[in-house]
Design a protein around this motif. Structure first.
Motif, PDB file in Angstrom:
ATOM      1  N   GLY A   1       2.716 -33.449 -22.080  1.00  0.00           N
ATOM      2  CA  GLY A   1       1.446 -34.021 -22.517  1.00  0.00           C
ATOM      3  C   GLY A   1       0.374 -32.988 -22.794  1.00  0.00           C
ATOM      4  N   GLN A   2       0.790 -31.783 -23.259  1.00  0.00           N
ATOM      5  CA  GLN A   2      -0.174 -30.695 -23.402  1.00  0.00           C
ATOM      6  C   GLN A   2      -0.589 -30.407 -24.838  1.00  0.00           C
ATOM      7  N   GLY A   3      -0.111 -31.193 -25.814  1.00  0.00           N
ATOM      8  CA  GLY A   3      -0.421 -30.888 -27.205  1.00  0.00           C
ATOM      9  C   GLY A   3      -1.906 -30.879 -27.501  1.00  0.00           C
ATOM     10  N   LEU A   4      -2.596 -31.989 -27.227  1.00  0.00           N
ATOM     11  CA  LEU A   4      -4.035 -32.057 -27.488  1.00  0.00           C
ATOM     12  C   LEU A   4      -4.792 -31.104 -26.585  1.00  0.00           C
ATOM     13  N   ASN A   5      -4.360 -30.953 -25.342  1.00  0.00           N
ATOM     14  CA  ASN A   5      -5.049 -30.036 -24.432  1.00  0.00           C
ATOM     15  C   ASN A   5      -4.991 -28.595 -24.925  1.00  0.00           C
ATOM     16  N   ALA A   6      -3.848 -28.198 -25.479  1.00  0.00           N
ATOM     17  CA  ALA A   6      -3.743 -26.849 -26.037  1.00  0.00           C
ATOM     18  C   ALA A   6      -4.677 -26.689 -27.225  1.00  0.00           C
ATOM     19  N   GLY A   7      -4.782 -27.733 -28.048  1.00  0.00           N
ATOM     20  CA  GLY A   7      -5.704 -27.671 -29.169  1.00  0.00           C
ATOM     21  C   GLY A   7      -7.153 -27.568 -28.725  1.00  0.00           C
ATOM     22  N   LEU A   8      -7.515 -28.322 -27.694  1.00  0.00           N
ATOM     23  CA  LEU A   8      -8.884 -28.252 -27.189  1.00  0.00           C
ATOM     24  C   LEU A   8      -9.188 -26.894 -26.564  1.00  0.00           C
ATOM     25  N   ARG A   9      -8.165 -26.260 -25.997  1.00  0.00           N
ATOM     26  CA  ARG A   9      -8.391 -24.911 -25.471  1.00  0.00           C
ATOM     27  C   ARG A   9      -8.599 -23.921 -26.617  1.00  0.00           C
TER      28      ARG A   9
ATOM     29  N   TYR B   1       7.378 -40.659 -34.254  1.00  0.00           N
ATOM     30  CA  TYR B   1       7.299 -39.401 -35.001  1.00  0.00           C
ATOM     31  C   TYR B   1       8.395 -38.458 -34.516  1.00  0.00           C
ATOM     32  N   PRO B   2       8.955 -37.653 -35.429  1.00  0.00           N
ATOM     33  CA  PRO B   2      10.031 -36.740 -35.046  1.00  0.00           C
ATOM     34  C   PRO B   2       9.512 -35.633 -34.138  1.00  0.00           C
ATOM     35  N   LEU B   3      10.363 -35.185 -33.233  1.00  0.00           N
ATOM     36  CA  LEU B   3       9.968 -34.155 -32.281  1.00  0.00           C
ATOM     37  C   LEU B   3      10.585 -32.807 -32.655  1.00  0.00           C
ATOM     38  N   GLY B   4       9.799 -31.788 -32.523  1.00  0.00           N
ATOM     39  CA  GLY B   4      10.258 -30.444 -32.813  1.00  0.00           C
ATOM     40  C   GLY B   4       9.249 -29.434 -32.313  1.00  0.00           C
ATOM     41  N   LEU B   5       9.601 -28.185 -32.471  1.00  0.00           N
ATOM     42  CA  LEU B   5       8.714 -27.075 -32.122  1.00  0.00           C
ATOM     43  C   LEU B   5       8.326 -26.364 -33.400  1.00  0.00           C
ATOM     44  N   THR B   6       7.045 -26.110 -33.598  1.00  0.00           N
ATOM     45  CA  THR B   6       6.593 -25.362 -34.757  1.00  0.00           C
ATOM     46  C   THR B   6       5.430 -24.462 -34.364  1.00  0.00           C
ATOM     47  N   LEU B   7       5.562 -23.190 -34.658  1.00  0.00           N
ATOM     48  CA  LEU B   7       4.515 -22.213 -34.347  1.00  0.00           C
ATOM     49  C   LEU B   7       4.167 -21.437 -35.614  1.00  0.00           C
ATOM     50  N   ALA B   8       2.881 -21.341 -35.906  1.00  0.00           N
ATOM     51  CA  ALA B   8       2.453 -20.485 -37.005  1.00  0.00           C
ATOM     52  C   ALA B   8       2.707 -19.032 -36.623  1.00  0.00           C
ATOM     53  N   ASN B   9       3.252 -18.248 -37.560  1.00  0.00           N
ATOM     54  CA  ASN B   9       3.535 -16.847 -37.266  1.00  0.00           C
ATOM     55  C   ASN B   9       2.268 -16.035 -37.040  1.00  0.00           C
TER      56      ASN B   9
ATOM     57  N   ASP C   1      -2.542 -28.393 -33.788  1.00  0.00           N
ATOM     58  CA  ASP C   1      -1.183 -28.464 -34.312  1.00  0.00           C
ATOM     59  C   ASP C   1      -0.989 -27.613 -35.552  1.00  0.00           C
ATOM     60  N   ALA C   2      -2.046 -27.264 -36.249  1.00  0.00           N
ATOM     61  CA  ALA C   2      -1.910 -26.354 -37.380  1.00  0.00           C
ATOM     62  C   ALA C   2      -1.427 -24.986 -36.915  1.00  0.00           C
ATOM     63  N   ALA C   3      -1.726 -24.637 -35.673  1.00  0.00           N
ATOM     64  CA  ALA C   3      -1.293 -23.363 -35.102  1.00  0.00           C
ATOM     65  C   ALA C   3      -0.031 -23.510 -34.276  1.00  0.00           C
ATOM     66  N   HIS C   4       0.120 -24.642 -33.575  1.00  0.00           N
ATOM     67  CA  HIS C   4       1.248 -24.796 -32.647  1.00  0.00           C
ATOM     68  C   HIS C   4       1.512 -26.274 -32.389  1.00  0.00           C
TER      69      HIS C   4
ATOM     70  N   ALA D   1       2.309 -19.441 -26.966  1.00  0.00           N
ATOM     71  CA  ALA D   1       3.727 -19.066 -26.984  1.00  0.00           C
ATOM     72  C   ALA D   1       4.386 -19.406 -25.653  1.00  0.00           C
ATOM     73  N   THR D   2       3.672 -19.171 -24.562  1.00  0.00           N
ATOM     74  CA  THR D   2       4.193 -19.514 -23.237  1.00  0.00           C
ATOM     75  C   THR D   2       4.396 -21.012 -23.099  1.00  0.00           C
TER      76      THR D   2
END
Length: 419
Positions: free
Chosen positions: A316-324, A286-294, A306-309, A361-362
Motif C-alpha cells: 500500500g505504498q504507491g501513493l505514499n511514495a508519490g507524496l514523499r 488494473y494490471p500489476l507490474g513494476l515500472t521505474l523511470a531510468n 507513478d510517472a517516476a515509479h 529503488a529500495t
C-alpha cells in the motif's frame, strides 16, 4: 497571503488559439500527486499551471466509487502541512492494527502471522484510510482558493520542449520547470526521452469496497494466497476497501461476473470474521507490474509519483511514495528559491533525484521480493516464510522497525513529513 477569490480555472478549450501563458512551473497531470504538489509549490510562493485531461465537472464528482487510499502517518503530516487534513479528517478511518497472514482461499490462514499495533509507536495511528472522493475534492477546493495556481482542464500536451509545452488547443505555456505527474505511461517522460525499466507480474488487482455486519476495529488485514494477496482495509461506517490480486485470467473472469457471483467468489478468501458482506460502489481492475523511470529528471523536467515509479500494491505504498516525492520536491525548490538559484537547473533537479532515487529503488525491490516470495504455493517456501513471520512477530525491536516503516517515519524525511 493568497487571495481566496483569485484562483484561476481556464475553461475546457476546444478551439485552436495562439495564446501564450507564462508560469514558474507546469505540472502535467491533475491527479492526487499533481494537485498536492501544486498546492505545496504555491505555498512556497511559486506560480503553477496544472494540466489535466479530464473536464472540471468530472474531476469534482462526489459519488462514492469504491476507491480509497491507505495514507501513512507521514503522508497525513504532509496533508496537514498543506492545510488539507481538516477537510478529510472526519471521514478518515485510522488504521490501528495490521495483521498479515498466509494461506489458501477457503482454508483459512496459517497459524503464523505478523501483528502490528499502533500502540508500539508514540506518534499515533500507523495510517489512515481516506476515500478518493473526499481527498480529491479537498485538493480541488484548495486549488480553487489559491491565486498562484492556474488549472487547465480537458486538455492534453501535444508537444514539449525545454521549458515549454503546447496544448492540443494550441496554447503554449512556458515555465522554468515541467513536472510530470501523469502516471506510469507518462507522456512527459516519453517526450523528455526518459526510458523505463520494468516487468509485469501476470497479476491483476481488483479494487472495490464492501459493507459488513460486524465492526472491523480499525484493523487492516493482508492475506497472502498463492495467486496474490488480498488486502482488507478498514473504512468508516462498517465498510472495508478491498484490493484483491489474482492471476490475469482469473481476474478477467471475476470482473465479468455480476455482483452476486462476484461476492460468492470473494467470500472464500475474505472469510466470515466480519459477518456477511455486500458490495458498495463500483469495481475496478488494473494490471500489476513494476515500472521505474531510468532517470527522474531531464532538461527542465522532473517526474513524481507513478510517472517516476510504479510498484506492486502489496504494501500500500504507491501513493505514499508519490507524496514523499512531492514533499522532497517542495523542500528542494524552496531551498533553491531562497538561494536565488534557477529552480529548473540541472544542479537543483539533481538534488531531488539523488534524494528520491535510492528510496524508491529500495521500495521497488522490497515489493517485488515480497510478491515473488508470497505469491506461490511451494511447500518449502511456505514453511520458510511462515516461520519467518513467526520469528519476526516474536521480536519486538524488529516489529517496531516494521511498524515505523509502514507509517513512513523512517529515512530522510522531508520537512512537511516531520513531526
Amino acid at each position: 497571503m493568497d487571495n481566496p477569490a483569485a484562483g484561476r480555472i481556464l475553461p475546457d478549450m476546444t478551439k485552436t488559439t495562439a495564446k501564450t501563458h507564462q508560469t514558474d512551473i507546469v505540472i502535467v497531470g491533475g491527479g492526487l500527486n499533481g494537485s498536492a504538489l501544486a498546492l505545496g509549490l504555491a505555498h512556497i510562493g511559486l506560480h503553477v499551471t496544472i494540466i489535466d485531461t479530464l473536464p472540471a465537472p468530472t474531476r469534482a464528482l462526489s459519488d462514492f466509487d469504491g476507491r480509497s487510499y491507505a495514507l501513512a502517518h507521514a503522508s497525513m503530516r504532509l496533508l496537514r502541512g498543506l492545510g488539507l487534513w481538516d477537510a478529510v479528517a472526519d471521514t478518515a478511518q485510522p488504521m490501528l492494527e495490521i495483521k498479515v497472514t498466509d494461506g489458501r482461499a477457503g482454508e483459512g490462514p496459517s497459524p503464523w502471522m505478523l501483528h502490528f499495533d499502533h500502540a508500539e509507536i508514540e506518534e499515533g495511528p500507523m495510517g489512515f484510510m481516506v476515500e478518493d472522493r473526499h481527498l480529491r475534492r479537498a485538493l480541488l477546493s484548495a486549488m480553487d482558493e489559491t491565486d498562484r495556481i492556474t488549472q487547465v482542464n480537458g486538455q492534453t500536451v501535444s508537444t514539449q520542449s525545454q521549458g515549454a509545452v503546447t496544448l492540443t488547443s494550441g496554447e503554449v505555456i512556458t515555465a522554468k520547470l515541467i513536472i510530470g505527474a501523469d502516471g506510469r505511461a507518462s507522456g512527459t517522460a516519453t517526450r523528455a526521452g526518459i526510458k523505463r525499466t520494468g516487468w509485469g507480474y501476470g497479476q491483476t488487482a481488483i479494487v472495490c469496497a464492501v459493507a459488513h455486519e460486524k465492526p472491523h476495529g480499525g484493523i487492516a488485514h493482508q492475506f497472502f494466497m498463492p495467486a496474490g494477496p488480498l488486502a482488507i482495509l478498514p473504512l468508516t461506517d462498517n465498510r472495508c476497501s478491498i484490493v484483491w490480486s489474482e492471476t490475469d485470467t482469473r481476474a478477467k473472469d471475476i470482473m465479468a461476473m455480476d455482483d452476486n457471483a462476484f461476492l460468492d467468489a470473494l467470500r472464500p478468501a475474505f472469510g466470515d470474521f466480519l459477518g456477511d458482506i455486500t458490495l458498495t460502489g463500483k469495481r475496478f481492475s488494473y494490471p500489476l507490474g513494476l515500472t521505474l523511470a531510468n532517470r527522474f529528471i531531464a532538461d527542465r523536467v522532473a517526474l513524481v509519483g507513478d510517472a517516476a515509479h510504479g510498484v506492486h500494491p502489496i504494501a500500500g505504498q504507491g501513493l505514499n511514495a508519490g507524496l514523499r516525492d512531492i514533499a522532497a520536491m517542495i523542500d528542494v525548490l524552496q531551498d533553491a528559491k531562497s538561494r536565488g538559484e534557477d529552480i529548473g537547473s540541472d544542479a537543483v533537479l539533481a538534488r531531488y533525484e539523488e534524494w528520491r532515487r535510492f528510496d524508491t529503488a529500495t521500495l521497488a525491490i522490497a515489493t517485488d521480493t515480497f510478491n515473488r516470495l508470497f505469491s506461490n504455493d511451494n511447500p518449502l517456501v511456505r514453511a520458510v516464510r511462515d516461520a519467518g513471520m513467526g520469528l519476526l512477530n516474536a521480536a519486538p525491536g524488529l516489529r517496531r522497525t516494521f511498524i515505523r516503516e509502514a507509517a513512513g517515519l523512517t529515512g530522510d524525511l522531508p520537512s512537511l513529513m516531520r513531526a
